[in-house]
Design a protein around this motif. Sequence first.
Motif, PDB file in Angstrom:
ATOM      1  N   LEU A 176      -3.972  10.293  10.579  1.00  0.00           N
ATOM      2  CA  LEU A 176      -2.517  10.389  10.474  1.00  0.00           C
ATOM      3  C   LEU A 176      -2.039   9.471   9.360  1.00  0.00           C
ATOM      4  O   LEU A 176      -2.447   8.298   9.303  1.00  0.00           O
ATOM      5  CB  LEU A 176      -1.875   9.978  11.805  1.00  0.00           C
ATOM      6  CG  LEU A 176      -0.345   9.830  11.812  1.00  0.00           C
ATOM      7  CD1 LEU A 176       0.352  11.161  11.553  1.00  0.00           C
ATOM      8  CD2 LEU A 176       0.130   9.246  13.154  1.00  0.00           C
ATOM      9  N   PRO A 200       3.612   7.669  15.237  1.00  0.00           N
ATOM     10  CA  PRO A 200       2.225   7.443  15.679  1.00  0.00           C
ATOM     11  C   PRO A 200       2.103   7.492  17.207  1.00  0.00           C
ATOM     12  O   PRO A 200       1.191   8.137  17.735  1.00  0.00           O
ATOM     13  CB  PRO A 200       1.893   6.052  15.133  1.00  0.00           C
ATOM     14  CG  PRO A 200       2.813   5.889  13.961  1.00  0.00           C
ATOM     15  CD  PRO A 200       4.090   6.589  14.359  1.00  0.00           C
ATOM     16  N   HIS A 217      -4.990   5.738  11.491  1.00  0.00           N
ATOM     17  CA  HIS A 217      -3.576   5.850  11.114  1.00  0.00           C
ATOM     18  C   HIS A 217      -3.265   4.843  10.021  1.00  0.00           C
ATOM     19  O   HIS A 217      -3.644   3.683  10.117  1.00  0.00           O
ATOM     20  CB  HIS A 217      -2.667   5.597  12.328  1.00  0.00           C
ATOM     21  CG  HIS A 217      -1.238   5.384  11.948  1.00  0.00           C
ATOM     22  ND1 HIS A 217      -0.466   4.348  12.423  1.00  0.00           N
ATOM     23  CD2 HIS A 217      -0.447   6.079  11.093  1.00  0.00           C
ATOM     24  CE1 HIS A 217       0.742   4.415  11.890  1.00  0.00           C
ATOM     25  NE2 HIS A 217       0.781   5.438  11.086  1.00  0.00           N
TER      26      HIS A 217
END
Lengths: 389, 389
Positions: A176, A200, A217
């Motif tokens: 991500l 997130p 992330h």
Amino acid sequence: MIPVAEAFARLRDALPDFGTEPVALSDAVGRILREPLRAERDAPPFDRVMLDGVAVSHAALAAGRSRFPVAGLAPAGQPRARLLDPQSVLEVMTGAPLPEGADTVVPVEDLEREGDAVRILDVPEKGQGVHRRASDARVGDEVLPSGTRLRPAALAVAATEGALTLQTARRPVISLLTSGDEVVPPDAQPLDHQIRASHPAALAALLRGFGHCISRHRHAPDDPVLLKALLAEALESAEILLVTGGVSKGSADHVPRILGELGVRGHFHGVAQRPGKPLWCGSRGKQVVLALPGNPLSALTCARRYLIPALDAAMGALPEPPPLVRPLTPPAPHPTLATFRPLRVTSEGWEWVIPPNSGALHVPALTQGFLECPPGFSPPDLFPFYAWT
Amino acid sequence: MIPVAEAFARLRDALPDFGTEPVALSDAVGRILREPLRAERDAPPFDRVMLDGVAVSHAALAAGRSRFPVAGLAPAGQPRARLLDPQSVLEVMTGAPLPEGADTVVPVEDLEREGDAVRILDVPEKGQGVHRRASDARVGDEVLPSGTRLRPAALAVAATEGALTLQTARRPVISLLTSGDEVVPPDAQPLDHQIRASHPAALAALLRGFGHCISRHRHAPDDPVLLKALLAEALESAEILLVTGGVSKGSADHVPRILGELGVRGHFHGVAQRPGKPLWCGSRGKQVVLALPGNPLSALTCARRYLIPALDAAMGALPEPPPLVRPLTPPAPHPTLATFRPLRVTSEGWEWVIPPNSGALHVPALTQGFLECPPGFSPPDLFPFYAWT
């Protein structure tokens, strides 16, 4: 702008097969089976007594007698007993093999004890109370097809077959990349002009609810050079890269251009839907990038509507179309856009709610999922429902 | 036999509050929040620009001009800018604080660039494109009520508030005691008259799908003395004890009697339902025992229909009634028993299936849940649906 179904098909077709991996039976709930499971034995493996009672020869019953001596007990867990005298009965327990010489079980409810004998109050049909050997499956039969989603009953079947390890779909490595100069992490104290990141937490929860996880992330500032470096880094390892923000038409929305420079070929940009119009999708080889709109509800909705079912398809799951539900009041359709409407279950039925604005998640937070309302002027009666978890 | 709703109410009322425990935001998906979450700041915390475009003073627009010089850029992540000359505009990015002196945002789609100026093609309403400070919540407002099930959007709200640890419902310690002399573990090679255990795999998967786990599993032979010893041992630590088998009317079905000897007081034995008629429930102090029928589909169905929603209620979850669905063909009701019918989703809608017999899980293994069809002669249009996971 392309229609919802076309966008979904392009994402699904872009995803590769992620292969398989062995998973222990005890960890396999929610996984997708990737091999047919075959019966190791007949199911059931023997003529199985289905109820506590007495095993009889139906011919003796049919002759009109109702009182039978009890010749013994055939408990479960013992080798098959034998009814030597068909004019007698054997007491049997659920799960016992049907004694040789018997063909029918009379349940305790239809019996009266009379010392060492029983009186049969109700004459059953021949074969009653017996779960016949191989009546569910013969040895070698496919008892679970490849693509089965391993819910509790499927795992019970696997346990019965002694399948301690199951070949299941491997889940892809998902990264991500969020962006936005105004965003600080949830553990930071924001300044007046800053807000805490919510993407997130929301996307990780959505994916986890469907058995996936976000492996990595990173947060990018609104700087094209740094954004490009972080996108390039993410593409080193991700099989699926989710990006949030940077896909609408503003001057700072560089994501599609930079992805193009990194060799990611676009499949679509813009879907005839609300929320989530700017959704972007592309591929580089087998890697797939899905750039979600920056609005939190749009990002969640797009991830649920497109990514989750596309992953299911790529992982070989048997098709499970979303359930069709009828809301208490039909939503008014938009003439040209599909509309996704958060939906909650009440004691009266399914009720859609209107978030006060596209940025607020307080109202969607109390819903169970959303409806997809197709564009057009005559709404159907039933709408596909996508649950959040 | 008591009706389904009464059996559920008795189980629910028997369960205690299991208390709360703190859980990290990143692990909280599916948990039940046990404290109200309040807004730490106004939401949004400032007048927030919702789209890329230019910030204007609506009064200047309303005066009829359409061409405005661009006085500068107000990006996201920067302290609030100021529109000094209301006859000019500031370029703004999504997420930026609305500049002082401006009250409206014209999106890029409605602009034409003309060198250092913009032409406004479509005059917006005053306030358009601005997500007003505190329009979703004021500081101190309850943004998530206690009892919220923490789905993705709720966790996004928690992240926004910086709630890194959430007080959630603690999950009870659940033990499982299975029984049956004919049953061997899944890793054993059964003899001809034996079968492998499927209850532990099925019930563990069901509970895990709803966030619970079975802490301890023991298997008891069909021997009353050993069964009593194992029940007594299980009651030393379990908050909830699940027992399978031994509750119907046969001679070897000792469970209710033995539980009584161990001080477990029965709440009900027998529910007007199919499958699952012999279901038994009792308590010893705060401990609750649920004795499920031995038939695998019955055990799974009862655990899903009674235990899962009763745990939700005990854990303080806001009520979420099961969704009501309309199957493709209405099931014929039983005159006096509620019937649970495995249901699968097809592209046409919801379709119920008939397992070939009550012992086989091959057919239910491919369903998504079951319908509850109430007793009576005029079936309703809509039936509650219980998903397996």
